[in-house]
Design an enzyme around this catalytic site. Structure first.
Site, mmCIF file in Angstrom:
data_model
loop_
_atom_site.group_PDB
_atom_site.id
_atom_site.type_symbol
_atom_site.label_atom_id
_atom_site.label_comp_id
_atom_site.label_asym_id
_atom_site.label_seq_id
_atom_site.Cartn_x
_atom_site.Cartn_y
_atom_site.Cartn_z
ATOM 1 N N GLY A 74 -16.078 27.099 32.425
ATOM 2 C CA GLY A 74 -16.110 26.949 30.975
ATOM 3 C C GLY A 74 -17.538 26.904 30.483
ATOM 4 N N ALA A 76 -18.756 27.100 27.262
ATOM 5 C CA ALA A 76 -19.076 26.726 25.891
ATOM 6 C C ALA A 76 -20.284 25.799 25.966
ATOM 7 C CB ALA A 76 -17.883 26.048 25.234
ATOM 8 N N MET A 78 -20.813 22.597 25.782
ATOM 9 C CA MET A 78 -20.713 21.418 26.640
ATOM 10 C C MET A 78 -20.849 21.798 28.106
ATOM 11 S SD MET A 78 -20.274 18.361 25.224
ATOM 12 C CE MET A 78 -19.290 17.397 26.363
ATOM 13 N N GLY A 79 -20.165 22.872 28.507
ATOM 14 C CA GLY A 79 -20.234 23.315 29.886
ATOM 15 C C GLY A 79 -21.633 23.756 30.276
ATOM 16 N N ARG A 98 -13.934 32.567 32.304
ATOM 17 C CA ARG A 98 -12.902 33.607 32.355
ATOM 18 C C ARG A 98 -13.416 34.916 31.777
ATOM 19 N NH1 ARG A 98 -7.359 32.800 29.112
ATOM 20 N NH2 ARG A 98 -8.859 33.103 27.448
ATOM 21 N N LYS A 140 -10.293 24.183 26.977
ATOM 22 C CA LYS A 140 -9.403 23.548 26.010
ATOM 23 C C LYS A 140 -8.221 22.883 26.707
ATOM 24 C CE LYS A 140 -6.876 24.525 21.734
ATOM 25 N NZ LYS A 140 -6.455 25.577 20.778
ATOM 26 N N ALA A 141 -7.889 21.670 26.230
ATOM 27 C CA ALA A 141 -6.797 20.908 26.839
ATOM 28 C C ALA A 141 -5.459 21.619 26.662
ATOM 29 C CB ALA A 141 -6.733 19.513 26.224
ATOM 30 N N SER A 193 -18.143 11.801 27.178
ATOM 31 C CA SER A 193 -18.485 11.612 25.771
ATOM 32 C C SER A 193 -19.990 11.667 25.589
ATOM 33 C CB SER A 193 -17.956 10.264 25.263
ATOM 34 O OG SER A 193 -18.338 10.058 23.912
ATOM 35 N N LYS A 247 -10.880 7.400 27.926
ATOM 36 C CA LYS A 247 -11.549 8.316 26.984
ATOM 37 C C LYS A 247 -10.761 8.424 25.690
ATOM 38 C CE LYS A 247 -14.453 11.574 25.653
ATOM 39 N NZ LYS A 247 -13.787 12.358 24.615
ATOM 40 N N HIS A 250 -11.477 5.380 23.718
ATOM 41 C CA HIS A 250 -12.840 5.553 23.209
ATOM 42 C C HIS A 250 -12.831 6.401 21.944
ATOM 43 C CE1 HIS A 250 -16.268 8.316 22.749
ATOM 44 N NE2 HIS A 250 -17.037 7.340 23.189
ATOM 45 N N ASN A 251 -12.125 7.521 21.988
ATOM 46 C CA ASN A 251 -12.083 8.408 20.826
ATOM 47 C C ASN A 251 -11.378 7.750 19.649
ATOM 48 O OD1 ASN A 251 -13.278 10.191 22.587
ATOM 49 N ND2 ASN A 251 -11.920 11.890 22.119
ATOM 50 N N GLU A 254 -13.766 5.488 18.139
ATOM 51 C CA GLU A 254 -14.723 6.337 17.418
ATOM 52 C C GLU A 254 -14.184 6.685 16.023
ATOM 53 O OE1 GLU A 254 -15.812 10.981 17.885
ATOM 54 O OE2 GLU A 254 -16.186 9.767 19.674
ATOM 55 N N LYS A 324 -8.976 16.397 15.956
ATOM 56 C CA LYS A 324 -8.504 17.198 17.087
ATOM 57 C C LYS A 324 -7.305 16.591 17.797
ATOM 58 C CE LYS A 324 -12.773 19.676 18.128
ATOM 59 N NZ LYS A 324 -13.778 20.003 19.181
#
Length: 548
Positions: A74, A76, A78-79, A98, A140-141, A193, A247, A250-251, A254, A324
């Site tokens: 991945g 993006a 973050m990756g 991919r 993506k989850a 995070s 997590k 945590h979110n 947030e 999200k």
């Protein structure tokens, strides 16, 4: 030896059929050969007990070709940033996406001049990994994560590790831990995070899943994690989906923190009448004290930011907040496990209400609003600003108390044995909710690991006692003016309910028994359930299948 020779012949034949060349050991060395590929074949036989499985595993890449410490799937932002972070700390990373053109673009640009290598297929990626293979997925989850896992598994062996570092639901991680363990694969569901900057320079990392994986990923994770007082903001959370559950909470917290700050902003703007620069100065001042946090810091920066015309940009942004889903997941879990995480719930609903922009515009013109003179309610603006600060702090305490109540309940239900002090430390740096406040939470749990509620810790009891009157004043004035403060007020209502010895739930139980024969307990005899024939027309049968 005869059986071994037969197997070796089959493997050699498969090599020839697949057009692969591999070194052939001499006949004299075949009985003691330690080829990684051959060992993998025999491990698979012992594990799966099927010739079919052996054939599929026999095309596994040879271990001698492994050069990368870990693969990241991945690319993006973050990756990419996490890969660069790992490279900075001396780890060799194999990057895969991919859409393979992104691999080439990444290697030619951001990763140029580093030790980072790339792969153009899942098989090639796995070939380049040292054993045990460690594959970290950042996609993506949901279905994309599952599809990627399914594509990777055929190229792994028993003892290899798959790490899902996206915002997956903890229930998915519970399931994947079990399913992959049955195939000999170690699964880790990891919350990360800190956003783009955190991934690049040190995020908060919350790993959980199969504990056998932790020794093989600990050095990498703790090296790249944020550090607080020299300690990494990363520690093993627990088994199964515990990492993603932590997590998720945590979110949710947030969401609550952001809503509380938004309500404080609304009060400073509409009740006090401050401009954006003045509000930025207030936030800067708050950030020097007990509210010191990443979110307060960036709020000051945001309020001070000017558009190209020299005017503040915030008033130009459409007031419809997106989400999200992780905040909603926290609410779902709180409802399922019966924990009153009210502030996070109100924060989620506030975003839902904000999305009704067109309806709100119409309602603001057609429905009556309070007709009050704000100057009569706020005699001293400086004192009111201090009251808002105290209300924000007290509400924040209540929100975190609720979040840790939910963590405690999940820990008990799933047998995770969560270390709440360690969780507070993981959140102390690198993540979006990082703050000085979390250091106080860690101290509370360090001094009493069995603390049932943060509100009962002496530090927080004293803090609430100091802030309580200002908290009540702020909420009261907001209600009279007509400024919505759902997070402030729900936190206060939770506190009042939590500190009330006798609640009107006795009347609710009587009502339930009246119309549904749901029974009730007596104060003098808890644990024994009674039913009253309230009308004289009821029967003896009760709805004892329901929880009273």
């Amino acid at each position: 030896v005869v059986e071994y020779s037969k197997m070796f012949s089959i493997l050699s034949l498969l090599d020839d059929l697949l057009g692969r060349s591999s070194p052939r050991p001499s006949p004299s060395s075949r009985s003691s050969i330690s080829s990684s590929r051959t060992n993998a074949s025999f491990n698979s036989i012992a594990y799966a007990g099927s010739t079919t499985t052996t054939m599929s595993v026999s095309v596994m890449p040879q271990h001698s070709t492994g050069v990368a410490d870990i693969a990241v799937v991945g690319l993006a932002v973050m990756g990419q940033n996490l890969i660069l972070n790992m490279d900075d700390h001396g780890f060799t990373v194999c990057a895969y996406n991919r859409t393979t053109s992104k691999v080439d673009e990444f290697l030619a640009n951001e990763a140029k001049g580093t030790k980072i290598i790339g792969a153009h297929s899942v098989e090639e990626m796995c070939k380049k990994l040292k054993r045990p293979r460690r594959v970290l997925i950042l996609v993506k989850a949901g279905a994309p994560v599952q599809n990627m896992i399914d594509s990777i598994v055929p190229f792994l062996e028993a003892g290899d590790i798959i790490i899902d570092s996206g915002n997956s639901e903890y229930t998915d991680s519970n399931r994947r831990t079990v399913e992959l363990a049955a195939k000999g694969i170690l699964f880790v569901g990891t919350g990360i995070s800190g956003g783009e900057e955190g991934a690049r320079y040190g995020p908060s990392i919350m790993p959980g899943g199969n504990p056998a994986a932790w020794p093989h990923i600990k050095d990498i994770f703790q090296a790249v994690a944020a550090k607080t007082d020299g300690q990494p903001c990363c520690e093993w959370v627990g088994e199964a989906g515990s990492g993603h559950f932590v997590k998720m909470v945590h979110n949710g917290i947030e969401y609550g923190d952001m809503q509380l700050i938004a309500e404080a902003y609304h009060l400073l703007k509409s009740a006090v009448g401050m401009d954006h620069d003045q509000m930025a100065d207030v936030m800067d001042e708050w950030n020097k004290g007990e509210l010191d946090s990443f979110l307060i810091e960036i709020t000051a920066n945001i309020l001070r930011y000017k558009d190209t015309d020299g005017k503040p940009i915030v008033p130009k942004i459409r007031d419809a907040a997106g989400q999200k889903g992780t905040g909603k997941w926290t609410c779902f879990a709180s409802l399922e496990y019966g924990i009153p995480v009210t502030l996070i719930g109100e924060a989620v609903f506030a975003r839902c209400l904000s999305a009704l922009k067109d309806e709100r515009v119409r309602a603001s013109k057609e429905l009556p609003r309070p007709a009050v003179d704000v100057k009569n309610l706020i005699k001293d603006q400086k004192e009111f600003v201090k009251s808002v600060q105290q209300a924000l702090y007290a509400s924040k305490i209540a929100s975190y108390a609720q979040g840790f109540m939910l963590l405690a309940e999940a820990s008990k239900l799933f047998g995770w044995k969560l270390n709440f002090g360690a969780i507070a430390l993981m959140w102390r740096g690198g993540c979006i909710i990082r703050s000085r406040f979390l250091g106080d939470i860690k101290k509370a749990f360090d001094s009493n690991p069995d603390l049932s509620n943060l509100l009962l810790d002496k530090f927080f009891k004293d803090a609430i006692a100091k802030a309580q009157q200002a908290w009540r004043t702020t909420v009261s004035i907001a209600v009279l003016i007509g400024i919505p403060v759902p997070a402030f007020s729900s936190a206060l209502s939770f506190y009042d309910g939590y500190t009330t010895e006798t609640l009107p739930a006795n009347l609710i139980q009587a009502q339930r028994d009246y119309f549904g024969a749901h029974t009730y307990e007596l104060v003098a005899a808890p644990g024994k359930f009674h039913h009253t024939n309230w009308t004289g027309k009821g029967g003896r049968v009760t709805s004892n299948a329901y929880q009273a």
